[in-house]
Design an enzyme around this catalytic site. Structure first.
Site, PDB file in Angstrom:
ATOM      1  N   TYR A 110       0.845  -1.204   0.000  1.00  0.00           N
ATOM      2  CA  TYR A 110       0.000   0.000   0.000  1.00  0.00           C
ATOM      3  C   TYR A 110       0.877   1.251   0.000  1.00  0.00           C
ATOM      4  CZ  TYR A 110      -4.364  -2.363   1.484  1.00  0.00           C
ATOM      5  OH  TYR A 110      -5.501  -3.127   1.553  1.00  0.00           O
ATOM      6  N   GLU A 149      -5.841  -1.023   8.066  1.00  0.00           N
ATOM      7  CA  GLU A 149      -5.739  -0.736   9.510  1.00  0.00           C
ATOM      8  C   GLU A 149      -4.784   0.445   9.729  1.00  0.00           C
ATOM      9  OE1 GLU A 149      -5.800  -4.334   8.444  1.00  0.00           O
ATOM     10  OE2 GLU A 149      -7.787  -3.483   8.621  1.00  0.00           O
ATOM     11  N   ASN A 173      -9.704   1.243  -2.765  1.00  0.00           N
ATOM     12  CA  ASN A 173      -9.661  -0.052  -2.086  1.00  0.00           C
ATOM     13  C   ASN A 173     -11.029  -0.379  -1.491  1.00  0.00           C
ATOM     14  OD1 ASN A 173      -8.126  -2.382  -1.155  1.00  0.00           O
ATOM     15  ND2 ASN A 173      -8.634  -1.598   0.877  1.00  0.00           N
ATOM     16  N   GLU A 174     -11.527  -1.556  -1.872  1.00  0.00           N
ATOM     17  CA  GLU A 174     -12.847  -2.000  -1.370  1.00  0.00           C
ATOM     18  C   GLU A 174     -13.858  -0.858  -1.424  1.00  0.00           C
ATOM     19  OE1 GLU A 174     -12.260  -3.851   2.513  1.00  0.00           O
ATOM     20  OE2 GLU A 174     -12.248  -5.774   1.472  1.00  0.00           O
ATOM     21  N   GLU A 229      -6.508 -10.472  -1.681  1.00  0.00           N
ATOM     22  CA  GLU A 229      -6.193 -10.561  -0.248  1.00  0.00           C
ATOM     23  C   GLU A 229      -6.660 -11.910   0.279  1.00  0.00           C
ATOM     24  OE1 GLU A 229      -7.517  -7.427   2.250  1.00  0.00           O
ATOM     25  OE2 GLU A 229      -6.873  -5.872   0.869  1.00  0.00           O
ATOM     26  N   TYR A 262      -0.715  -9.875  12.819  1.00  0.00           N
ATOM     27  CA  TYR A 262      -1.685 -10.469  11.894  1.00  0.00           C
ATOM     28  C   TYR A 262      -1.587 -11.987  11.828  1.00  0.00           C
ATOM     29  CZ  TYR A 262      -5.003  -8.311   8.573  1.00  0.00           C
ATOM     30  OH  TYR A 262      -6.121  -7.801   7.962  1.00  0.00           O
TER      31      TYR A 262
HETATM   32  C1  6DJ Z   1     -15.234  -7.666   6.177  1.00  0.00           C
HETATM   33  C2  6DJ Z   1     -13.991  -6.831   6.041  1.00  0.00           C
HETATM   34  C3  6DJ Z   1     -14.285  -5.412   5.562  1.00  0.00           C
HETATM   35  C4  6DJ Z   1     -13.111  -4.540   5.829  1.00  0.00           C
HETATM   36  N1  6DJ Z   1     -11.943  -4.983   5.088  1.00  0.00           N
HETATM   37  C5  6DJ Z   1     -10.853  -5.402   5.658  1.00  0.00           C
HETATM   38  S1  6DJ Z   1     -10.614  -5.664   7.303  1.00  0.00           S
HETATM   39  C6  6DJ Z   1      -8.966  -6.315   7.145  1.00  0.00           C
HETATM   40  C7  6DJ Z   1      -8.566  -6.066   5.706  1.00  0.00           C
HETATM   41  C8  6DJ Z   1      -7.583  -4.867   5.536  1.00  0.00           C
HETATM   42  O1  6DJ Z   1      -8.106  -3.726   6.121  1.00  0.00           O
HETATM   43  C9  6DJ Z   1      -7.354  -4.609   4.052  1.00  0.00           C
HETATM   44  O2  6DJ Z   1      -6.521  -3.477   3.889  1.00  0.00           O
HETATM   45  C10 6DJ Z   1      -8.652  -4.356   3.334  1.00  0.00           C
HETATM   46  O3  6DJ Z   1      -8.409  -4.200   1.955  1.00  0.00           O
HETATM   47  C11 6DJ Z   1      -9.624  -5.517   3.547  1.00  0.00           C
HETATM   48  N2  6DJ Z   1      -9.772  -5.721   4.975  1.00  0.00           N
END
Ligand code: 6DJ
Length: 635
Positions: A75, A121, A179-180, A260, A324
Site C-alpha cells: 500500500y 488498519e 480499495n474496497e 487478499e 496479523y
Molecule cells: C469484512 C472486512 C471489511 C473490511 N476490510 C478489511 S478488514 C482487514 C482487511 C484490511 O483492512 C485490508 O486493507 C482491506 O483491503 C480488507 N480488509
C-alpha cells in the site's frame, strides 16, 4: 460489463506468441495475465514498507522470495508521505522508490495499491487527517475539495511510480485504484471515473489498473468500473470455486485474482489475538492455486512504530503490532505457517518435462542412421554421452518376450522402452536379458549410456553402445535406426527451456522413462558475496545427468552412491538472469501426483561423498521437505 457467463474459466493452458518489448497485459481469451506475451501467474505476499524500517526491507523481501513468491503487494499510505498539505516526504523509511528498487533487485514483481484510500488498519485508511479541516467534506467521493487534494497528491506520487512500471523496466506489474470501494456508502462512479482518468494521465494506457472488493455481488456493484479490472478478496475456509464465480460476475473473462487471501487477521485492544490455523490456510491456498488463480496473501507481519494505527467501527482502536498471525512475524521470523505456505507454493512452481524419445529429432544433429546391425558410438562418430537405438518389434509380445544381449554387448547401460513405456534396464556384466511386452510393430527404443571407458589394463579398447547383437526371443534383431545424440550442445543452447508445451499438470506425472526435467531459479542480486560455490543434492532421485546454464555438472547416482552431491562452482551461476537447470533423469524422479511431491533438487553447503546403504535407503523414504527443503522447486 461484458455478458455474464456461467462458466468458471481458469488459467490459460498455453503460451501465446512472445512479444519483443516488456509488456504486462490481461488476456481475456485465455483468462490469464501475459508477461511479455507469455502466460504469467503471480503468487504474491503483502508487505507494508510503511510499517518496516528500511533497514529490514531487503531481509523481509528475501524471505518472501525464498517462500516461493514471485511478487509482493504494498500500500502507499497518502498520510505517510503528505503529513501536512503540500509537504511531501519520500526519504529514509519513506523512500518508496528505494523500496521499489529493492523489490526489483530481489526479483520480485510489485502490485502497487496506490489509493488514495487504502484501509490496511492504517489511520483513516491512509487519508490525511487534514482533509477534515473542511468539516463537510465527503471523503472518497467526487467532492471537489477532496478531489483537489487527491489530484495534487497524485501529481506527486504517480510520476514517482511511472519509472518503476514493468513496461519501463521496473517491477510494478499492476496498480490498484482505491480499495474496497464497494464497501463504502458513497458509491460514486464519477469519483472512480476521475481516478481512472488521473491514473491513466500519469501512468499511461499500458499498465493494468484494478480494483479489489469483498467477494460479494453487492460489493462489486459499487466497487467496480469499466476500465478497472475487478478482483476480490477472501480468506481461507470458503468454497474457492464459488467465491471466484463472484469475480466472474464482474469479469466473465480474464485471470482469477484473489487480492487478499487472509493468512491471519487484525487485532483490537482488549480483544483476543486473532489467529488462523496454518493447515487451514495451506489447504485453501492449495485450492486457489490449483485453479490457476493469481493471489496475494498477507505474508509479512509488520509493526506500527509511528502512531498510524487505525480503528474500526463500532469504535475499536487497533493494537500497535500488525502481527496479523502472518507467516513472517513482525520481527521477520519465519513461522510454521511460512513453511506450510512455502510447501504449497512449491508444488505449483512450474517447469517442464520431456521424454528423451520425444526429442530425438531435436537432439540428433546428424539425424537417424539405418544399419542392419547396431553400430557402436565410434562407428556413429560419437565418443561420449548417450545414443538411441530404435527398432520395431518384429513379433507380437503381448506375452513377455526376452530381449537379450547374449554376448554381454550392452556398453554400458540401456534404458529400454516400448512405445514410451518403460520395460527395464540392460546393464553390462549385470543384466543381459529382460522381458519386454508390446504389439508387433511397436517402437522399441534403447537409450544406451556410456558410463566411462576402461582406463587401465588389457581391456582399454573399450567400445561403447550396442557392441554385439541383441536377440528378441532368440531371434537376432536387425534393421536398426540409430540416433547419435548431441545432448550437451542442445542443453547449452537453452533450447529445452523454450520448447512450446502445454503447462504441465499440477504434478509432473511420475515416470520411469528417461526424461528431461527443465526449470529455472533466480539468485537475488545485491547480496554480498553471492553467488557462492555450492553442492547439488538429488534427494529421492535415481540416476542421471545435470546441467546448470548449459554447464555439464556430471552424473548423479544416489541410488548407488557413495557420492550424493555434485559440486557447483560459483562461476557458472548468475544473479542477472534466471539460472537454467536441466536434469536428465534416466530412471525415476521423486515426483508425481501419487507421490504428492514436486520435482525438486536441493542446494546444500556440504558435500556428501561417503554415503552408506542406510543413508541411501533414507533417500527413498517419503521425506518431509519442510525442514530440509532449501532447494529449487522445478520440473
Ligand atoms: C469484512 C472486512 C471489511 C473490511 N476490510 C478489511 S478488514 C482487514 C482487511 C484490511 O483492512 C485490508 O486493507 C482491506 O483491503 C480488507 N480488509
Amino acid at each position: 460489463k461484458r455478458k455474464n457467463s456461467g462458466l468458471l474459466y481458469i488459467h490459460c493452458p498455453f503460451r501465446s506468441s512472445s512479444s519483443s518489448s516488456r509488456t504486462f497485459q490481461i488476456d481475456y481469451d485465455k483468462d490469464c495475465f501475459l508477461k511479455d506475451g507469455e502466460l504469467f501467474r503471480y503468487i504474491s505476499g503483502s508487505i507494508h514498507y510503511s510499517r518496516i524500517p528500511q533497514y529490514y526491507w531487503k531481509d523481509r523481501l528475501l524471505k518472501m522470495y525464498m517462500a516461493g513468491l514471485n511478487a509482493i503487494q504494498t500500500y502507499v499510505p497518502w498520510n505517510y508521505h503528505e503529513p501536512t498539505p503540500g509537504h511531501y516526504n519520500f526519504t529514509g523509511d519513506k523512500s518508496l522508490e528505494h523500496f521499489l528498487q529493492l523489490c526489483n533487485d530481489t526479483g520480485l514483481f510489485v502490485i502497487l495499491r496506490a489509493g488514495p484510500y487504502i484501509c490496511g488498519e492504517w489511520d483513516m485508511g491512509g487519508l490525511p487527517a487534514w482533509l477534515l479541516q473542511k468539516k463537510s467534506i465527503v471523503l472518497r467521493s467526487s467532492d471537489p475539495d477532496y478531489l483537489a487534494s487527491v489530484d495534487r497528491w497524485m501529481s506527486v506520487l504517480l510520476p514517482k511510480v511511472k519509472p518503476f512500471l514493468y513496461q519501463n523496466n521496473g517491477p510494478i506489474i499492476s496498480v490498484q485504484v482505491e480499495n474496497e470501494y464497494g464497501s463504502y456508502f458513497a458509491c460514486d462512479y464519477d469519483y472512480l471515473r476521475h481516478l481512472v482518468k488521473l491514473f491513466r494521465y500519469y501512468l499511461g494506457n499500458d499498465v493494468v489498473l484494478f480494483t479489489t472488493d469483498g467477494a460479494g455481488k453487492s460489493y462489486l456493484k459499487c466497487g467496480t468500473l469499466q476500465g478497472l479490472y475487478a478482483t476480490i478478496d477472501f480468506g481461507p475456509g470458503g468454497n474457492v470455486t464459488q467465491l471466484f464465480t463472484v469475480q466472474r460476475h464482474a469479469e466473465p473473462r480474464g485471470p482469477l485474482v484473489n487480492s487478499e487471501f487472509y493468512t491471519g487477521w487484525l487485532d483490537h485492544w482488549g480483544q483476543k489475538h486473532s489467529t488462523i490455523n496454518k493447515a487451514f490456510v495451506a489447504k485453501s491456498l492449495d485450492e486457489i492455486l490449483a485453479l490457476g488463480a493469481n493471489k496475494n496473501m498477507l505474508q509479512c507481519a509488520l509493526n506500527e512504530f509511528c502512531s498510524s494505527k487505525g480503528a474500526n467501527s463500532p469504535y475499536l482502536p487497533q493494537v500497535t503490532s500488525y502481527d496479523y498471525d502472518a507467516p513472517l512475524s513482525e520481527a521477520g521470523d519465519p513461522t510454521d505457517k511460512y513453511f506450510a505456505i512455502r510447501e504449497v507454493i512449491r508444488k505449483v512452481r512450474r517447469g517442464h518435462i520431456y521424454y528423451v524419445t520425444e526429442l530425438v529429432e531435436l537432439l540428433s544433429f546428424s539425424g537417424p542412421v539405418k544399419s542392419h546391425y547396431p553400430l557402436t558410438f565410434v562407428e556413429m562418430q560419437q565418443s561420449f554421452g548417450f545414443m538411441l537405438y530404435r527398432n520395431a518389434l518384429p513379433r507380437n509380445c503381448s506375452d513377455p518376450c526376452p530381449l537379450s544381449s547374449p554376448l554381454n554387448g550392452v556398453h554400458d547401460r540401456a534404458y529400454v522402452t516400448v512405445d514410451q513405456v518403460f520395460q527395464g534396464i540392460l546393464e553390462r556384466n549385470k543384466i543381459i536379458s529382460i522381458n519386454i511386452t508390446g504389439r508387433a510393430g511397436a517402437q522399441l527404443d534403447l537409450l544406451v549410456e556410456n558410463t566411462g571407458r576402461i582406463n587401465h589394463g588389457k581391456d582399454i579398447n573399450d567400445a561403447k553402445g550396442l557392441v554385439t547383437n541383441l536377440t528378441l526371443a532368440s531371434d537376432i534383431l536387425t534393421d536398426w535406426t540409430i540416433f547419435s545424440l548431441n545432448i550437451d550442445e542442445v542443453v547449452a543452447t537453452g533450447h529445452l527451456n523454450k520448447l512450446q508445451r502445454p503447462q504441465s499438470p499440477m504434478y509432473t506425472p511420475a515416470t520411469t522413462v528417461p526424461s528431461f526435467y527443465v526449470g529455472a531459479f533466480q539468485i537475488p542480486s545485491g547480496i554480498p558475496y553471492m553467488p557462492q560455490d555450492t553442492y547439488l543434492k538429488f534427494q529421492g532421485w535415481s540416476k542421471g545427468q545435470v546441467w546448470i546454464n548449459g554447464f555439464n555438472l556430471g552424473r548423479y547416482w544416489p541410488t548407488k552412491g557413495p557420492q550424493l552431491t555434485l559440486y557447483v562452482p560459483a562461476h557458472i551461476l548468475t544473479t542477472s538472469v534466471p539460472n537454467n537447470i536441466t536434469v536428465l533423469e534416466l530412471e525415476r524422479a521423486p515426483c508425481g501426483e501419487e507421490l504428492n511431491t514436486p520435482c525438486a533438487v536441493e542446494f546444500v553447503d556440504t558435500p556428501v561423498l561417503n554415503s552408506t546403504t542406510t543413508d541411501r535407503n533414507k533417500l527413498f523414504q517419503k521425506v518431509s521437505w519442510l525442514d530440509k527443503y532449501q532447494g529449487i522447486g522445478f520440473y
